[in-house]
Scaffold this motif. Structure first.
Motif, PDB file in Angstrom:
ATOM      1  N   ASP A   9       8.562 -21.177 -30.556  1.00  0.00           N
ATOM      2  CA  ASP A   9       8.719 -22.606 -30.313  1.00  0.00           C
ATOM      3  C   ASP A   9       9.283 -22.803 -28.907  1.00  0.00           C
ATOM      4  OD1 ASP A   9       8.488 -25.286 -31.088  1.00  0.00           O
ATOM      5  OD2 ASP A   9      10.611 -25.397 -31.596  1.00  0.00           O
ATOM      6  N   SER A  16      11.937 -25.522 -26.561  1.00  0.00           N
ATOM      7  CA  SER A  16      12.944 -26.579 -26.614  1.00  0.00           C
ATOM      8  C   SER A  16      13.268 -27.032 -25.196  1.00  0.00           C
ATOM      9  CB  SER A  16      14.223 -26.078 -27.290  1.00  0.00           C
ATOM     10  OG  SER A  16      15.204 -27.096 -27.334  1.00  0.00           O
ATOM     11  N   TRP A  24      12.457 -25.936 -19.707  1.00  0.00           N
ATOM     12  CA  TRP A  24      11.970 -25.557 -21.029  1.00  0.00           C
ATOM     13  C   TRP A  24      12.451 -24.150 -21.369  1.00  0.00           C
ATOM     14  CZ3 TRP A  24       9.746 -28.813 -24.392  1.00  0.00           C
ATOM     15  CH2 TRP A  24       9.220 -30.004 -23.892  1.00  0.00           C
ATOM     16  N   GLU A  33      13.755 -23.316 -35.018  1.00  0.00           N
ATOM     17  CA  GLU A  33      14.361 -24.636 -34.833  1.00  0.00           C
ATOM     18  C   GLU A  33      15.872 -24.555 -35.039  1.00  0.00           C
ATOM     19  OE1 GLU A  33      12.984 -27.513 -34.018  1.00  0.00           O
ATOM     20  OE2 GLU A  33      10.822 -27.237 -34.313  1.00  0.00           O
ATOM     21  N   TRP A  55      17.602 -23.448 -31.803  1.00  0.00           N
ATOM     22  CA  TRP A  55      17.849 -24.504 -30.816  1.00  0.00           C
ATOM     23  C   TRP A  55      19.085 -25.311 -31.202  1.00  0.00           C
ATOM     24  CZ3 TRP A  55      15.259 -21.888 -27.931  1.00  0.00           C
ATOM     25  CH2 TRP A  55      13.890 -21.646 -28.008  1.00  0.00           C
ATOM     26  N   HIS A  56      19.213 -25.620 -32.481  1.00  0.00           N
ATOM     27  CA  HIS A  56      20.397 -26.362 -32.938  1.00  0.00           C
ATOM     28  C   HIS A  56      21.662 -25.544 -32.675  1.00  0.00           C
ATOM     29  CE1 HIS A  56      22.965 -28.936 -35.375  1.00  0.00           C
ATOM     30  NE2 HIS A  56      23.392 -27.856 -35.994  1.00  0.00           N
ATOM     31  N   LYS A  97      22.513 -25.550 -28.911  1.00  0.00           N
ATOM     32  CA  LYS A  97      23.009 -26.849 -28.455  1.00  0.00           C
ATOM     33  C   LYS A  97      24.417 -27.117 -28.972  1.00  0.00           C
ATOM     34  CE  LYS A  97      18.411 -28.835 -27.890  1.00  0.00           C
ATOM     35  NZ  LYS A  97      17.375 -29.761 -28.417  1.00  0.00           N
TER      36      LYS A  97
END
Length: 352
Positions: free
Chosen positions: A183, A185, A216, A295, A298-299, A302
């Motif tokens: 993916d 992000s 990216w 996913e 990425w969380h 962050k």
């Protein structure tokens, strides 16, 4: 946590000092810390129990005094609902707020009213929370879901996965398959905020940048081995994805074949995509990020590294991205946990 005044603080401390039962002593410690103004998360960290467990012991003490700290092994506390009422109540929770509720999310006060009006059960607010916990519910933040997501296609993908991985294994005999999730992000000066510790009752502030530089972060992770590969780029298109696939393929050992699961973004489905011989691509159903555990990565990045901060320019963003990647993503054991994908467990072991 509010602790009832059945006994003064000094007496609770005395009882803790003379208590020989380790579990009961810990429960007294929960009451003492609560009396002293500690929050539930802080108490939980201090005694090594979950926040919910600490709150439940306080609730028991508040209702029953010291007797509430006794073990109840071999029995269970009676719920205020019959079996039929419990099922109806669960269905009410699953359905969410109605137009008559006038709220977008049901909270303790709403459930207190619902129990009284719809089930004839009147309970205090702590007792309502106790009931919700006993039924196995927590107040969780939902994962965003696109309104066009098709649950049937998502379930079909998971159901058909074992056969699909067998087909890929048959096409690549004598190769060990490794399943990767891929993916991209965007990370930039459009900042985000995450939770932080602060004094109870305060509302702390944190930087949230609103400028426009970004880059990216392109990644692929294997939940089975913890192996991860990444690429930073100021733009995102098919050419960049081809560069990533080429460099990624060079990291795959000779006796292995990578099965890369990704979404249907335009730069993934372009006719110009160049797929390496040691990589097979599998496309996810539309609008199904819950099937792609990267996913979660990425969380994680962050919330642990990129939030509550400001970045001067592109170079600053790039340095922050690389630092987080080296710190977290190169930790294979962490990746195995953060990017766990139960629905493909065992599939990557397919070999012909």
């Amino acid at each position: 946590m509010k602790v009832a005044g059945h006994l003064p603080l000094a007496e609770l401390k005395r009882l803790e000092r003379v208590e020989k039962n380790v579990n009961r002593s810990k429960r007294l410690r929960i009451l003492i810390l609560g009396h002293e103004g500690w929050t539930a998360p802080a108490v939980a960290a201090a005694v090594g129990l979950s926040r919910r467990a600490c709150q439940e012991w306080v609730a028991r003490y508040n209702r029953h005094g010291l007797a509430g700290l006794d073990d109840h092994r071999g029995g269970s506390l009676n719920l205020p609902l019959t079996a039929d009422q419990e099922q109806t109540f669960r269905e009410r929770l699953a359905a969410g707020p109605t137009s008559e509720d006038l709220v977008c999310s049901l909270r303790g006060k709403d459930f207190q009213r619902i129990l009284a009006e719809e089930f004839g059960v009147r309970r205090s607010l702590p007792a309502v929370y106790w009931l919700l916990h006993r039924l196995g519910y927590s107040y969780l933040r939902p994962r965003p879901r696109h309104r066009k997501a098709d649950p049937e296609k998502i379930e079909a993908f998971k159901r058909e996965w074992p056969e699909r991985i067998k087909e890929i294994a048959a096409e690549h005999p004598h190769k060990q398959l490794r399943v990767y999730f891929q993916d991209e992000s965007r990370f930039g000066q459009q900042g985000t905020n995450t939770n932080l510790w602060a004094e109870r009752g305060s509302r702390p502030t944190a930087v949230r940048q609103t400028e426009y530089e970004y880059l990216w972060v392109i990644g692929a992770v294997c939940p089975e081995t913890g192996h991860a590969e990444g690429l930073l780029s100021p733009q995102l298109n098919t050419k960049i994805i081809n560069s990533f696939l080429e460099s990624f393929s060079e990291t795959i050992p000779e006796g292995e074949h990578a099965v890369m699961i990704w979404d249907g973004a335009g730069f993934h489905t372009s006719k110009a995509i160049q797929v390496p011989e040691n990589v097979s691509l599998v496309q996810l159903p539309p609008y199904s990020p819950e099937l792609n555990p990267i996913e979660n990565l990425w969380h994680y990045l962050k919330s642990h590294f990129w939030s509550n901060r400001a970045y001067d320019d592109y170079d600053d963003l790039e340095e922050a991205a690389m630092t987080a990647w080296r710190t977290a993503v190169l930790n294979e054991e962490l990746i195995k946990t953060v990017c766990a994908a139960p629905y493909v467990d065992g599939g990557s072991n397919a070999q012909v």
